[in-house]
Design an enzyme around this catalytic site. Sequence first.
Site, PDB file in Angstrom:
ATOM      1  N   HIS A  16       8.481   2.854   7.557  1.00 29.71           N
ATOM      2  CA  HIS A  16       7.544   3.574   9.023  1.00 29.71           C
ATOM      3  C   HIS A  16       8.492   3.685   9.511  1.00 29.71           C
ATOM      4  CE1 HIS A  16       4.168   4.721   8.779  1.00 29.71           C
ATOM      5  NE2 HIS A  16       3.220   3.574   9.927  1.00 29.71           N
TER       6      HIS A  16
ATOM      7  N   ASN B 158      -1.705   7.437   9.462  1.00 26.15           N
ATOM      8  CA  ASN B 158      -2.410   7.751  10.692  1.00 26.15           C
ATOM      9  C   ASN B 158      -1.486   8.610  11.994  1.00 26.15           C
ATOM     10  OD1 ASN B 158      -4.344   6.001   9.328  1.00 26.15           O
ATOM     11  ND2 ASN B 158      -3.034   4.380  10.166  1.00 26.15           N
TER      12      ASN B 158
ATOM     13  N   ASN C 171       0.861   5.498  15.240  1.00 23.64           N
ATOM     14  CA  ASN C 171      -0.984   5.866  15.362  1.00 23.64           C
ATOM     15  C   ASN C 171      -1.592   7.204  16.528  1.00 23.64           C
ATOM     16  OD1 ASN C 171      -0.999   4.649  13.036  1.00 23.64           O
ATOM     17  ND2 ASN C 171      -2.408   2.960  13.728  1.00 23.64           N
TER      18      ASN C 171
ATOM     19  N   ASP D 249       8.286   9.015   7.494  1.00 23.70           N
ATOM     20  CA  ASP D 249       7.849   8.960   6.043  1.00 23.70           C
ATOM     21  C   ASP D 249       7.178   8.965   5.711  1.00 23.70           C
ATOM     22  OD1 ASP D 249       6.106   5.853   6.425  1.00 23.70           O
ATOM     23  OD2 ASP D 249       6.727   6.903   8.333  1.00 23.70           O
TER      24      ASP D 249
END
Length: 186
Positions: free
Chosen positions: A21, A113, A67, A92
């Site tokens: 991530h 997100n 997020n 990513d």
Amino acid sequence: MKKFLIVGLGNIGPDYVGTRHNAGFMTVDILAERAGAAWKSCRYGDISIAKVKNCELMLLKPSTFMNLSGVAIRYWMNHEKLPLENLLVVVDDLALPSGTIRLKQRGSDGGHNGLKNIASELGNTNYARLRIGVGNEFIRGHQIDYVLGTFTPEEKKELPAILDKAADCVSAYCLSGPAFAMNHFN
């Protein structure tokens, strides 16, 4: 000198270092390292200013967690008075095979997100994004564990070349424009 906001998406903190991530963070780290630019903690994230020929790249690693990345991006876009076409988000992507990169001038969030929040904060999806494929080799229902997990030993061997290619793509985007960068790196 043309100025760009280059945002690497990722999650802050030692628990997330080296995870899939954080591919965006890793890419902007390379750009800062290449330019010999230091990172400075600022509002909503760490900032580094990299000069690449006739361009200034304002590199941002949001401290808002993935997020809520759009909050940091909206703040810095407004603070620097930058047009949307001078924003590039590095992220990513599970939909791309590991090691693949794709530059797009606009598009959907693809279920990501961080990108959802950016679209919400900016009010549209008309911003460039460089997606770094991390593959989707996870058991159904374990997507979060996968993206927050570290790369396999095989992936770690290939990672420096992939991140260098992503950093080269960012530079080409800024210096020569999106069409040139897409033709050479997609």
